[in-house]
Enzyme design. Structure first.
Site, PDB file in Angstrom:
ATOM      1  CG  ASN A 279      25.369  23.225  32.968  1.00 19.23           C
ATOM      2  OD1 ASN A 279      25.338  22.534  33.983  1.00 19.23           O
ATOM      3  ND2 ASN A 279      24.408  24.104  32.673  1.00 19.23           N
TER       4      ASN A 279
ATOM      5  CE  LYS B  16      24.179  28.046  31.634  1.00 20.98           C
ATOM      6  NZ  LYS B  16      22.932  28.741  32.042  1.00 20.98           N
TER       7      LYS B  16
ATOM      8  CG  HIS C  35      20.957  29.255  39.826  1.00 18.56           C
ATOM      9  ND1 HIS C  35      20.324  28.039  39.778  1.00 18.56           N
ATOM     10  CD2 HIS C  35      21.486  29.468  38.586  1.00 18.56           C
ATOM     11  CE1 HIS C  35      20.460  27.523  38.561  1.00 18.56           C
ATOM     12  NE2 HIS C  35      21.147  28.374  37.828  1.00 18.56           N
TER      13      HIS C  35
END
Length: 447
Positions: free
Chosen positions: A147, A124, A192
């Site tokens: 981000n 991304k 995560h």
């Protein structure tokens, strides 16, 4: 303040910002810029949070622990993406119906130009950066961040033509109003797992990117990336001739749109199949906001990629050093390995903080390569069983000191750690900078 933004802030006076650092500071600065008079307080459970010295004296700050009374007295809580919504103190606030949002939600309330956004487990940042570079190349004023790089709230300006945001699952958890001209969901792989209950929980957070999207751009080889609602037009990308894909003409491969060639693959500066995929997504995003793709091709041909992502940092006597420090999970390292052109031995450096991941998917790929595996950091032991060549080191520097004397022309030294960095480094950028420094040092010794 516009009428719609004024309506969002009606009834809000007491705001608590949870978590400082770059994002938290951007939130405080933005809140102070609003014409509405607000009572702003900051909580950070770290005893010496980064940036606390930059706050002015009008801001009350509590550090080193939670201050539950402040949370339960707030009209609005703005939390850092690093704070899980499952945190008991945040849950108590939610149980009192106190709204908890992130900086992206505040951005959504204020943004007046079209927004495109990108999420996914891997790729991304490159897609976000590339999309911004291509849009700027045709004369648009573009705000690129989220981000990656600049916090979203610092991008807000009256003269912006297009916003391009990278959004993590953490940011999407606290975002419910973001209207997107196009939303790209690149892929889904394990990451995560120290934050989520499982893959379904993680995937649900990513799906929030489609809440108010006009167009969904998805990976046609990964059904998990498709929007769960049926009312969004879907554009796909992949390595066949559908939608955005690839075609072959006269023994030459091209990136394509609906079977029509757009640019020859051999004309691109980017390397690796994963970067062809990234390029297709950037083209799809720009197409969704009515940018003529033929106008961005010159910039696409010369784009060389992001720092810390498959970045060539030294090349001496045919020995190449690749900084892929941004590979903080298994899928990202697998993507880097899939794009390699090897004529010698690959010295691969892996390790750091594993975040509960399963690294076994690397084993079959490593078996097919002429590789020596160098494992370092907190979870370096988890890699040792993946290949018979594996060696265990405490630090990356120790590994490189050992590697240097045996390097030959055609060899490649790559840092692609599949782990987070915060056991030994401030962040993945610091890890990549240190690898680059050492690589250039050893390359200079050999010259």
């Amino acid at each position: 303040m516009s009428h719609s933004l004024f309506a969002k802030w009606q009834g809000i006076q007491r705001v608590v910002v949870v978590g400082l650092g770059v994002t938290g500071l951007s939130v405080v600065k933005y809140l102070q810029s609003l014409p509405q008079e607000l009572s702003i307080k900051v909580i950070d459970t770290r005893s010496q949070p980064p940036g606390v010295e930059l706050l002015d004296s009008s801001i009350e700050v509590h550090t080193g622990s939670w201050q539950l009374d402040w949370l339960l007295d707030a009209d609005l809580i703005v939390t850092n993406p690093g704070i899980a919504l499952a945190t008991p103190e945040i849950q108590q606030a939610l149980a009192r119906s106190i709204p908890v949002v992130g900086d992206i939600e505040l951005f959504a309330w204020a943004a007046n130009a079209p927004v495109v956004a990108i999420t996914g487990s891997n790729g991304k940042s490159t897609v976000t950066d590339l999309t911004g570079v291509l849009a700027k190349s045709v004369g648009l004023t573009v705000g690129v961040g989220g981000n990656i790089g600049v916090p979203a709230l610092e991008l807000l300006a009256d003269d912006i033509d297009l916003y391009v945001l990278e959004l993590s699952s953490f940011q999407l958890e606290t975002t419910s109003s973001l209207k997107l001209a196009a939303a790209a969901y690149l892929n889904l792989s394990e990451d995560h797992m120290d934050r989520y209950q499982g893959m379904e929980d993680y995937a649900a957070a990513k799906q929030r990117i489609f809440l108010h999207a006009e167009t969904a751009i998805v990976n046609r080889n990964e059904p998990e990336t498709y929007p769960q609602q049926d009312d969004i037009p879907v554009v796909t990308f992949g390595f066949d001739e559908q939608d955005f894909g690839v075609v072959w003409l006269e023994a030459q491969e091209y990136l394509s749109k609906q079977g029509q060639p757009v640019v020859a693959v051999e004309d691109l500066s980017l390397v690796g199949r994963h970067n062809l995929s990234n390029s297709l997504v950037a083209l799809a995003l720009l197409d969704a906001v009515n940018i003529d793709l033929s106008t961005v091709i010159p910039a696409l041909k010369t784009y060389t990629g992001l720092t810390h992502r498959c970045q060539l940092v030294a090349d001496n006597h045919g020995i190449k050093w690749i900084n892929d420090s941004k590979a903080t999970n298994v899928a990202s390292t697998l993507a880097a390995l899939s794009g390699l052109q090897l004529t010698g031995c690959l010295h691969l450096l892996v390790g750091g903080v594993g975040k509960g991941a399963d690294f076994s998917d690397l084993a079959p790929v490593l078996q097919g390569l002429n590789v020596k595996l160098h494992c370092f950091g907190q979870d370096g032991d988890l890699f040792v069983s993946l290949h018979s060549s594996a060696q265990r080191w405490d630090t990356m520097e120790q590994a490189l000191e050992s590697i240097y004397p045996e390097l030959k022309p055609g060899d490649l030294v790559m840092l692609s750690p599949a782990c987070a960095s915060f056991d030994q480094f401030k962040n993945f950028m610091a890890r990549g900078d240190e690898f680059t420094r050492l690589a250039q040092h050893y390359a200079a010794l050999a010259s």
